[in-house]
Design an enzyme around this catalytic site. Structure first.
Site, short mmCIF file in Angstrom:
data_model
loop_
_atom_site.label_atom_id
_atom_site.label_comp_id
_atom_site.label_asym_id
_atom_site.label_seq_id
_atom_site.Cartn_x
_atom_site.Cartn_y
_atom_site.Cartn_z
N GLU A 42 37.74 39.45 38.73
CA GLU A 42 37.47 38.77 40.00
C GLU A 42 37.00 37.33 39.78
O GLU A 42 35.87 36.98 40.10
CB GLU A 42 36.43 39.53 40.81
N GLU A 86 40.52 48.44 42.10
CA GLU A 86 39.20 49.02 42.37
C GLU A 86 39.09 49.39 43.84
O GLU A 86 39.51 48.63 44.71
CB GLU A 86 38.08 47.99 42.12
C1 GAL Z 1 33.77 44.49 42.25
C2 GAL Z 1 33.62 44.32 40.75
C3 GAL Z 1 33.13 45.57 40.10
C4 GAL Z 1 32.00 46.17 40.85
C5 GAL Z 1 32.42 46.41 42.28
C6 GAL Z 1 31.35 47.04 43.13
O1 GAL Z 1 33.64 43.27 42.88
O2 GAL Z 1 34.83 43.91 40.18
O3 GAL Z 1 32.74 45.29 38.78
O4 GAL Z 1 30.91 45.28 40.83
O5 GAL Z 1 32.77 45.19 42.87
O6 GAL Z 1 31.81 47.24 44.45
#
Ligand code: GAL
Length: 655
Positions: A153, A305
């Site tokens: 990100e 994710e």
């Molecule tokens: C994303 C990030 C992850 C984790 C996640 C939590 O932004 O890439 O590492 O922090 O959020 O929601």
């Protein structure tokens, strides 16, 4: 070039970030057992492992990574291997303060969190390249490796001295002369003319409003700098494993990266998506991000994710009610995802995200969240052969452009109530609610595949983009533009007349007298509906074929909506149902139909390849007419004529 199919090989990837450095060895064996039982076929390793891999400058500790790569291979679980460069170890900031970013008000962002790196720091880039080189040399040929994941990100800004020097270099390359820069930024206003390149700074916090041209270029520069960091690491891993695809995960509808440009540099486009389970519009905002990511990927994409349950970064963090994780995962697949992955596999017991859910939560194997993960794994395996690699075809494109967003989002504008992402969401939601499947496109992309092009708002448009839109309409396309489109050029210089003259002619507008932004709760009555947020004092030139006027108030009788031929202009934000109905009517006129007729509002239907996904976003059961006979791939049963879906229910139907 390799692509996502090299990693999926006909499957849907299922898994998540795996951070076993937090756990004792026995937990790893338990993890693998649970992963196998849940159908996990992919894990992402090493996202934040830098201090484990390089505990002191130049040291290398690959023991744990060797074990993990081998363990995954032994169990036929593919590895998306990350470069750890999103979180430099503490020694780096301590020994090299020049690697730390500085905020607009001069505050250093210290280590102790993550993403504390300056994209412009030569020291940071040197260390990042070195660890990437060694990782790639060691694991580029490892049989478990399926994909490279660069950084995480990318989202940092830097207003410090190194960024200032890099910004000047970037500006010199763009403008060549100071005169050209002064002209583009309009520095004659407020005595801002530069007499030397060295006088130019990032837009640090000033006394009052900043120069908009400077801010706009700084946003472009920041996206470019981060992209340089990405491509530098990408090129290293490619040298060692030319057949392994490379990605970096985007944040959804994130303003900091021009994701159209970035996507062109990636082999796989991936995104992280966390709609709020309590948000009644969660499914719709998810659909927007999914459509945008698919469009950037020009095909299947990766959900890198999502959360199996609650996140920990909202004010109040709600779990996902029973069935919602499965439903939203299937929605992503319906809209083109070939990978459904999570942050993270096992919920942490320590660290900043210990209250963030995992695929295995604190409740463990028996917990509802994990039980639902298992069920989802089985569902994805069932449908994969019929959907993996297949495309979603949309006949409507929604135009979106980061440049226009950056130019329009500045301070000192007519209404701070108007936020570009909200406008974009409102228009996409209206199309979603009309059951019309949409792609996204950049204003210069090929628009010929689309029967209808929707421009919620493109405040700044280049001449070439305006020409492109005019040509699209000339060639028979239907164009619908929202307010504040074509107001400025690429330098954020207002077009004569407050809106591009060719666009005014296209819609039948003689004069744009004034913008009339609306207050919270204020509406503008129009024939047949109410407008919100914005209204305009327009004078037609008498050539429009159809107008819907404002009714009452200052704008009484003036056109709120104009249609000239196949070009529509909408000068306000109609209330949601009105915008939905208007767009449904225009789409029908352009020959675009929903996937299924007569769908209730809470049901989403999307066709991917041959397969029809029908998703119930409601807690109440619903019966949907589906003409013909289909096999429901989730249940293995045949469905004729209609289907009943339970709470958050889904059907994946093959003719
Ligand atoms: C994303 C990030 C992850 C984790 C996640 C939590 O932004 O890439 O590492 O922090 O959020 O929601």
């Amino acid at each position: 070039m390799p692509g996502l199919s090299d990693a999926t090989r006909g499957r849907l990837l299922f898994g998540g970030d795996y951070n076993p450095e937090q756990w004792p060895e026995e937990t790893r064996h338990e993890d693998v057992r649970l992963m196998k039982a849940a159908g996990v076929n992919s894990v992402t390793l090493g996202v934040f492992s830098w201090s484990t891999l390089e505990p002191e400058p130049g040291a290398r500790e690959f023991g744990l990574m060797n074990t993990l790569m081998d363990l995954m291979h032994e169990h036929a679980i593919g590895v998306v291997l990350a470069t750890p460069t999103a979180s430099p170890p503490p020694w780096m900031g301590r020994l090299h303060p020049d690697t730390l970013p500085v905020t607009e008000d001069g505050r250093t962002e210290w280590w102790g969190g993550r993403q504390h790196f300056s994209h412009s720091s030569a020291t940071y880039r040197r260390y990042a390249a070195a660890i990437t080189e060694d990782l790639a040399a060691r694991y580029g040929g490892h049989p478990a490796l399926t994909m490279w994941h660069i950084n995480n990100e990318y989202c940092t800004y830097d207003y410090g001295d190194q960024a200032a020097a890099a910004f000047r270099r970037w500006l010199r390359a763009k403008y060549r002369t100071l005169d050209a820069l002064n002209e583009a930024w309009g520095t004659a206003f407020w005595s801002q003319g530069y007499d030397t390149w060295d006088g130019i700074l990032p837009p640090r916090l000033p006394h009052y409003l900043r120069n908009p041209g400077q801010v706009l270029d700084f946003r472009r520069f920041t996206s470019d700098m981060l992209l340089e960091c990405f491509t530098a690491e990408r090129d290293i891993v490619r040298r060692h494993s030319p057949h392994t695809p490379v990605t970096s995960n985007f944040m959804p509808l994130w303003s900091g990266q021009d994701a159209w440009r970035w996507a062109g540099e990636e082999d796989v486009v991936s995104v992280d998506l966390y709609p709020d389970p309590r948000d009644p519009l969660g499914a719709q905002s998810g659909a927007l991000v999914q459509d945008m990511t698919r469009s950037q990927a020009r095909g299947p994409w990766m959900l890198m994710e999502q959360a199996a349950g609650p996140v920990n970064w909202r004010g109040v963090n709600h779990p996902k009610p029973r069935g919602l994780n499965r439903l939203w995962s299937l929605q992503a697949v319906a809209r083109g995802a070939d990978a459904v992955c999570y942050f993270q596999w096992r919920q942490s017991r320590q660290g900043a995200e210990k209250f963030h859910s995992g695929m295995v939560g604190h409740a463990g194997e028996e917990g509802r969240t994990h039980q639902e993960i298992k069920r989802l794994g089985a569902d994805l395996a069932r449908i994969a052969p019929e959907v993996s690699g297949r495309h979603v075809t949309a006949r409507i494109a929604v135009l979106h452009d980061w440049d226009a967003w950056w130019a329009g989002a500045q301070d000192g504008r007519p209404s701070s109530r108007m936020e570009y992402p909200d406008v974009l969401r409102a228009w996409h939601r209206a199309l979603w609610q009309a059951h019309l499947v949409t792609d996204f496109a950049h204003p210069l992309h090929d628009l010929t595949p689309y029967a209808m092009v929707v421009v919620p708002q493109l405040y700044a448009l280049t001449d070439a983009a305006v020409d492109h839109l005019l040509a699209y309409v000339r060639q028979g396309g239907t164009l619908v533009c929202g307010f504040q489109t074509g107001v400025a050029d690429e330098d954020d210089r207002i077009r004569p007349g407050g809106m591009d003259a060719r666009l005014r002619e296209l819609f039948g507008i003689r004069t744009l007298h004034e913008w009339w932004p609306l207050e919270e709760g204020e509406t503008a009555a129009c024939e047949g509906f109410h407008g919100t947020l914005w209204s305009e004092e327009l004078e037609g030139d008498g050539t429009a074929d159809e107008t819907l006027p404002y009714e009452g108030g200052e704008l009484d009788g003036l056109p709120a909506v104009l249609r000239k031929g196949r070009a529509w202009y909408v000068s306000t934000l109609p209330e949601p149902e009105a915008l939905r109905d208007l767009l449904a009517r225009i789409a029908a006129g352009a020959g675009v139909r929903p996937v299924l007729d007569g769908l209730p509002g809470q049901v989403e239907a999307v066709r991917r390849g041959e397969v029809l996904f029908v998703l119930n976003h409601d807690r109440e059961p619903v019966t949907v007419e589906v003409p013909g006979t289909h096999r429901d791939l989730l249940t293995g049963t045949d469905v004729t004529g209609r289907i009943t879906l339970g709470r958050y229910g889904a059907a994946v139907l093959r003719p």
